[in-house]
Design a protein around this motif. Structure first.
Motif, short mmCIF file in Angstrom:
data_model
loop_
_atom_site.label_atom_id
_atom_site.label_comp_id
_atom_site.label_asym_id
_atom_site.label_seq_id
_atom_site.Cartn_x
_atom_site.Cartn_y
_atom_site.Cartn_z
N UNK A 58 74.26 12.13 72.06
CA UNK A 58 73.85 11.10 71.11
C UNK A 58 74.40 11.46 69.73
N UNK A 59 74.94 10.46 69.04
CA UNK A 59 75.60 10.70 67.75
C UNK A 59 74.59 10.63 66.60
N UNK A 60 74.17 11.80 66.15
CA UNK A 60 73.22 11.87 65.04
C UNK A 60 73.37 13.19 64.31
N UNK A 61 72.32 13.60 63.64
CA UNK A 61 72.30 14.91 62.98
C UNK A 61 71.20 15.75 63.62
N UNK A 62 71.50 17.01 63.85
CA UNK A 62 70.63 17.87 64.64
C UNK A 62 69.37 18.28 63.87
N UNK A 63 68.24 18.30 64.58
CA UNK A 63 66.95 18.68 64.01
C UNK A 63 66.22 19.62 64.97
N UNK A 64 65.12 20.18 64.49
CA UNK A 64 64.38 21.18 65.25
C UNK A 64 62.90 21.05 64.89
N UNK A 65 62.03 21.22 65.87
CA UNK A 65 60.59 21.20 65.63
C UNK A 65 60.04 22.61 65.78
N UNK A 66 59.50 23.14 64.70
CA UNK A 66 58.83 24.45 64.77
C UNK A 66 57.82 24.54 63.64
N UNK A 67 57.10 25.64 63.59
CA UNK A 67 55.98 25.77 62.65
C UNK A 67 56.44 26.06 61.23
N UNK A 68 55.74 25.45 60.28
CA UNK A 68 55.94 25.72 58.85
C UNK A 68 54.59 25.52 58.16
N UNK A 69 54.19 26.48 57.39
CA UNK A 69 52.89 26.42 56.69
C UNK A 69 51.74 26.20 57.67
N UNK A 70 51.89 26.77 58.86
CA UNK A 70 50.82 26.69 59.85
C UNK A 70 50.74 25.40 60.64
N UNK A 192 61.66 22.40 70.38
CA UNK A 192 62.75 21.61 70.94
C UNK A 192 63.65 21.08 69.82
N UNK A 193 64.88 20.75 70.18
CA UNK A 193 65.81 20.19 69.21
C UNK A 193 66.06 18.72 69.53
N UNK A 194 66.47 17.98 68.49
CA UNK A 194 66.61 16.54 68.60
C UNK A 194 67.80 16.07 67.78
N UNK A 195 68.14 14.80 67.95
CA UNK A 195 69.11 14.14 67.08
C UNK A 195 68.38 13.08 66.27
N UNK A 196 68.64 13.06 64.98
CA UNK A 196 68.17 11.96 64.13
C UNK A 196 69.29 10.93 64.08
N UNK A 197 68.99 9.71 64.50
CA UNK A 197 69.98 8.63 64.47
C UNK A 197 69.47 7.52 63.56
N UNK A 198 70.38 6.70 63.07
CA UNK A 198 69.92 5.57 62.28
C UNK A 198 70.89 5.10 61.22
N UNK A 199 70.38 4.27 60.35
CA UNK A 199 71.18 3.53 59.37
C UNK A 199 72.09 4.41 58.54
N UNK A 200 71.57 5.52 58.06
CA UNK A 200 72.32 6.36 57.12
C UNK A 200 72.82 7.66 57.73
N UNK A 201 72.97 7.67 59.04
CA UNK A 201 73.44 8.87 59.74
C UNK A 201 74.76 8.57 60.46
N UNK A 202 75.79 9.33 60.12
CA UNK A 202 77.09 9.26 60.83
C UNK A 202 77.62 7.83 61.00
N UNK A 203 77.51 7.04 59.95
CA UNK A 203 78.04 5.67 59.95
C UNK A 203 77.33 4.75 60.94
#
Length: 323
Positions: A58-70, A192-203
């Motif tokens: 999937x054509x997007x920008x890579x993201x990750x879900x993990x803990x921050x500030x508890x 887990x890691x994900x792709x952010x897709x949408x209006x302002x991502x990678x055209x």
């Protein structure tokens, strides 16, 4: 939710690649192309590629879900890159040696600074206890996406930290040819890691929203498994990507049994991207929200989609938020 591999290092190509001296179709102002040969790479063979699960890239920008500030947080990809002087030396070395092995890095002095909250990706190499750059001279890593972040505003629009939810695009559980937009607890997709897709991502290759009404969604890596994948052969994959309806995708990512990922992009085969009608845009989309459970902030994507619970669109391109 089903779980496959995650992106915690540079994902290698299925085939051995070669550089061709002609303008890149992928990157502007790049005077060369990186193309696949017929030979399967050693990394792919070592990962048992023939028994891997093929999925849509999937054509997007890579993201990750993990803990921050508890709490579970969305993190944006931020690679630590060399400063100008070190980058120049590295490119000169690469040009003369044709590979990055043997180049000596000074981790303390050669790299640009990153925010204090930056963390390196989990599966990168270490040397003397410090994160070591990959073959491109980058150290893959992550930074947390704060609520109302200006730098990562499109990322933050796809999460709600009050209810700790992510705005996810996936297959509908009971109708596999139907896409579904729904909130998913961040804790359920932690690590887990994900792709952010949408209006302002990678055209915006999938035509989500518009400048006035932007729409951004998160897609877990490995979400869209390929039913009738081509055999692992360059010509078969080329034919499938270029002439099959299911092949109207950016590329293929194979999820291997050992957790490794192997990829192939259309550009590796000399095919263009984006294309007019990607596979994802050919499927209807439904919205599933339980409005009674939440009281979302007005003028957010969560508030907008919660009002559309049960609504069905003919395509991702038909979704226009009216915040």
């Amino acid at each position: 939710m089903s779980r496959l591999g995650s992106v915690q290092q540079k994902v290698p190509c299925l085939f051995v690649t070669q550089v061709k001296e002609e303008p890149s179709a992928k990157r502007e102002r790049q005077s060369f192309k990186v193309l696949a040969t017929n030979s399967i790479s050693k990394k792919a063979l070592a990962a048992d590629i023939y028994n891997a699960i093929p999925t849509e890239k999937v054509d997007g920008t890579c993201c990750y879900i993990t803990t921050y500030k508890g709490h579970p947080y969305l993190w944006a990809r931020l690679d630590r890159k060399p400063n100008k002087q070190a980058e120049k030396k590295f490119k000169q070395f690469m040009y003369s040696a044709e590979h990055s092995k043997g180049f000596t890095w000074n981790i303390e002095e050669d790299f640009r600074s990153v925010p204090e909250c930056w963390i390196p990706a989990k599966d990168i190499e270490y040397y003397n206890g410090k994160p070591f750059p990959d073959e491109n001279g980058h150290i893959p890593g992550w930074v947390p996406v704060e609520k109302n972040s200006k730098l990562y505003c499109w990322h933050s629009s796809a999460v709600d930290y009050e209810y700790e939810l992510a705005l996810i695009l996936k297959h509908h559980a009971e109708q596999p040819d139907l896409l579904e937009i729904c909130p998913v607890p961040l804790i359920e997709i932690a690590e887990q890691t994900l792709e952010l897709i949408g209006t302002n991502i990678n055209a915006n290759p999938y035509g989500l929203g518009n400048k006035k009404h932007p729409v951004h969604l998160l897609v877990l890596h490995g979400t869209f498994k390929i039913k009738n994948a081509p055999s692992i052969n360059r010509n078969d994959i080329l034919t499938w990507l270029d002439g099959c309806k299911e092949g109207k995708i950016e590329g293929i990512v194979w999820h291997c049994r050992d957790g490794n990922l192997i990829k192939l992009h259309r550009h590796h085969l000399g095919l263009s991207w984006p294309i007019a009608d990607p596979s994802l845009t050919s499927k209807p989309v439904t919205v599933t929200f339980c409005r009674s459970k939440y009281n979302f902030e007005p003028k957010t994507l969560f508030h907008y989609f919660s009002k559309l619970d049960g609504h069905r669109f003919n395509s991702l391109r038909d979704i226009i938020s009216d915040l």
